[in-house]
Every structure is written in C-alpha cells, then in structure tokens.
Design a protein around this motif. Sequence first.
Motif, PDB file in Angstrom:
ATOM      1  N   GLY A 110       0.799  -1.213   0.000  1.00 40.85           N
ATOM      2  CA  GLY A 110       0.000   0.000   0.000  1.00 40.85           C
ATOM      3  C   GLY A 110       0.834   1.266   0.000  1.00 40.85           C
ATOM      4  N   ALA A 111       2.132   1.155  -0.181  1.00 34.77           N
ATOM      5  CA  ALA A 111       2.974   2.348  -0.101  1.00 34.77           C
ATOM      6  C   ALA A 111       2.678   3.282  -1.252  1.00 34.77           C
ATOM      7  N   GLY A 112       2.677   4.579  -0.981  1.00 33.75           N
ATOM      8  CA  GLY A 112       2.567   5.551  -2.049  1.00 33.75           C
ATOM      9  C   GLY A 112       3.905   5.725  -2.716  1.00 33.75           C
ATOM     10  N   LEU A 113       3.889   6.309  -3.903  1.00 35.87           N
ATOM     11  CA  LEU A 113       5.128   6.562  -4.617  1.00 35.87           C
ATOM     12  C   LEU A 113       5.770   7.851  -4.129  1.00 35.87           C
ATOM     13  N   THR A 139      -2.100   1.360  -9.427  1.00 35.71           N
ATOM     14  CA  THR A 139      -3.539   1.404  -9.653  1.00 35.71           C
ATOM     15  C   THR A 139      -3.957   2.741 -10.260  1.00 35.71           C
ATOM     16  N   ALA A 140      -5.242   2.857 -10.567  1.00 34.12           N
ATOM     17  CA  ALA A 140      -5.746   4.022 -11.289  1.00 34.12           C
ATOM     18  C   ALA A 140      -5.543   5.327 -10.544  1.00 34.12           C
ATOM     19  N   LEU A 198       1.217   2.666  -5.706  1.00 33.23           N
ATOM     20  CA  LEU A 198       1.897   1.397  -5.932  1.00 33.23           C
ATOM     21  C   LEU A 198       1.518   0.466  -4.789  1.00 33.23           C
ATOM     22  N   LEU A 199       0.828  -0.610  -5.116  1.00 39.58           N
ATOM     23  CA  LEU A 199       0.386  -1.562  -4.116  1.00 39.58           C
ATOM     24  C   LEU A 199       1.139  -2.868  -4.272  1.00 39.58           C
TER      25      LEU A 199
END
Length: 505
Positions: A27-30, A212-213, A217-218
């Motif tokens: 579940g981290a963001g970029l 994902t949309a 980045l999961l």
Amino acid sequence: MEPVPAGRTLDRRTLLRIGGMAALSAGAGLPPARAGSSAPAGPSARTGPRPSDWNALRRGLEGRLIRPGDAAYDAARRLFDPAHDAVRPAGVAYCANPSDVAECVTFARRLGVPLAVRSGGHSYAGWSTGTGLVVDVSPMRKVSHASGRATVGAGAKLVDVYDRLAAHGVSIPAGSCPTVGVSGLALGGGIGVVARKYGLTCDVMESVQIVTADGRLLTCDADHHPDLFWASRGGGGGNLGVAVSFGFRTHRTREVTVFFLHWPWRRAARAVRAWQAWTPSVPDEMWSTLHLSRSGGTDVQLAGVYLGGKAECERLLDRLADRIGPVSSSSVRKRSYRQAMMIMAGCSSLSVSQCHQDGSLPGQTRDGRLSRAGFTAKSHLAYRPISEAGAERLAAEVARPGDHTVLMDALGGAVGRVRPDATAFPHRAALYSVQYYAHRSGAAAWARRAHAAMRPHFGDHAYVNYIDPELRGWRDAYYGANAARLARVKAAYDPGRLFRLPQGV
C-alpha cells in the motif's frame, strides 16, 4: 516446436506451425512527483493534453517518451502482429520504474488520455496499443532469485526469464513463445510447458506490485490487498492497473526429455481421440501439445517435455502410439532444462540474444532474429473428451485449404488440483486448451468457421490470453463463475474505469 535448422530465422508463425523490483511496503505511495512532472492540477484541471503537457511528461520520466515525429516512433508503436500497424499512439512511454508508471497514469487520468498497457506486445486483439498513451513496461525486466523465490520485472520476456533463472538452477512454469512478456502471461493465468507438474504461472505467483488508477503502488499478496491479488491471477492484463513486478515461487530444474512424434494425416482424428484419453492417465511430469496443421501439406505432430528419463518417456509414448498407429518420424532426446525451453521456443539453433526481435528498443536486441507475424486466433477449453464425430470434424476443418494449425495443450495435473474460485482463472476442470491459429489470405474466415464448427463439441469456454474481439459471451467464456467477483474488484480499485478494454471487466 521442434528444433529449427541452423541459420534459419524463426517467427511465431513458423514456431507454431512446426511445433510452437524489490518488494515495497504494502500500500505504499510513490515518491512525490518530480520536477516537471504531470502531477494532478486539482479539480479545475482541463481535459485534453497540449504539447506542453507532453513535454512535461517527458521531463518527468526517468525512462523514455516517444512521440510522433521522433526517429524511433515507427518502431516503438508496433506490436508483434503487423495487422495493428495502422494504430498511431499519441505517445509511447518506456517506463524505467514504478514512478514512471505512476506519472503516466496520473497524466492519463488528469487529461483524459486513453491508456494502453504493453509488456510483450502480443495482444491478439491489439489492445496493448491505442490512440492515446501506451505504457510500455519493457525496461523493467530485471530477474533475480533468492531462497526459492524469483523477483521478475513485468517487462521481462520469457526467454530471458528462463535463461536468467537457469543460472540458479531453477525456473517457473511459463509459456513457450520467447518474446511474450511475463506480465501478460501471468495476469491471464499462464498455460505453459510444465503446467501439469507445477501449475499455471499464476499458481506460483506469491506477490505482485501494481500501480492502480489512483497512482498508488500496491504490493499485493495473500495478506495485503487479497482481492486484487486474487484478480491478478487470471483476470487478464490491462484490466485492473499496471503490474510492474512479480514474486514467483520457483522449482529446481534438472535434465529432461524432449520429444517430437509425427503421424500421417489419415490418422489425425484417431490421434485426437487417443491423445485426449492418454494425457490424463500419464504422470504430471509429462506435458504434451498435439498439433493438427495445414501449411503446404497436412501434418499430425505431438511435441512435449517429460520431467524424467528417456526410457520412461519412451514407454509412455509407446502407449499412445499403440492407440494411434505407427509414427512416420520421431525424436526423443535428453536435454538440459534450459535447452528444452529454447527448443520449445523454436530457438534451438539460436543464442538467447538472437531469440528476440531485432532492434534497439527495450525488449529487443541488436542481433535478434525473430520476426513479427500476422495471424488470426480463437480458442476453446475442452472440459470433456470430444466424440469420434467431433474429432473427425476437427480434422476436416484443418484439412481445408489455407495456412493454419489447431494446437491442443494438455492441462490437468497440478492445474486441476486448484479450486476454480481460488484464483480468477476458472478453467481448472479443463482437460486441454484448444487454439485455432491461422495466417495469410482467408485466415480470419477459416478461424471463424473452425471455431463455430467445434463449438457444439467444446462448448463456450475460452482463454483470456487468447483474447478474441469477436467472441460473444466473452465474460462467461473467459471467467465463468468468477466474473462477478472480478467486477467487484474492478469497481473497488478502478471505479472511474481508467483501464478500459473492449472486453474489460
């Protein structure tokens, strides 16, 4: 899929005719958007990109954006099948990392640009290109191995996956076409050469990283985003996001036995009936593909790999030959696992580097010898043996004038021991897959006719990786009872339907 003579250039048509990133926190963001990036402009953002928007996207990528007018554009826009050469994307982004992918996804969402995702460029319907932005993951092709697990970039081509894992004495179950990207194969299920022993490619998938949309980045696995992980194992590429990396469980490799047997055409129907009864009875170590071909003449060929010794392989093959009749030719030989995969790829006389398309773009090599090829294809999955009348009809359809092949790949074994709802791939009870593959003038007409003629015998099951834009009832044919759950996952992770295919869930 038999050995190719030295010096001969191989394309997919010939192959089929003669035989065939480190994990990030869940579940981290970029990272924050880079200078010059296409970060969202807020709720008042207009739709439709201007040249300045494309330039900003170019500056925001570590990879390469190719646009109309660039020297590499004509090469970059092409898929494997020349039938799609008329499509002219507004841009092709060769993404160097997940952040590049997120830049592209944000760009497309903010400006209303149609998005297509490409790994190997083998989409039968040509849906890995379009008139908007093509996100090509080919630069993300690193393959590594540690403690029984392979980490594979989504852009890795199968020939490179096999070769790099062979250095560690391991492999994963995968397909035979060398330039197919691992992403498309795995996301659609992954019917392949050792499936009866080790399962589909998606069955050994332990994790997948997806942009994902919404640009996140999961990392998905059994414990993190389990629904998205489930859908990524057979739900089809390009439906739910952009896969950038996979974690696969590997198996140890050893010497294997590779075989090719041929029978005269008059035994074609008998070969189908005998083979479909024989293949469920043999050990999981035995995988085979039966081809009925009409290309400058008719041919019945059995090819395959036995994960064991030559003597036992010959004993099993003799049981089949006793049912069909005397062979017209045969070859049964011990080979290393790596050599066997090169043979199945039609690259027995080539180096790994040569077993690519020629070029300087990611996924190509300067000494590549493989050609592009035009084709039409359709599919069935056989859930039960076909009758004598069905086998006779199949042989009759192949015998019609043209340049075409019916390929039947054995399933069962490990594939059938997984519940139909355990992954998005539903066809666990299928005995074998069927592909109608045609070339040249009249190809589409022959494929339509043969497919329609065999529908009463095979039913309405089809394989999403052989995606067919003409297929009616495709949702049930590809996904069966899993279609409803797939639709719920799609609604949760892509409610705005950024990833949109004509046959999208």
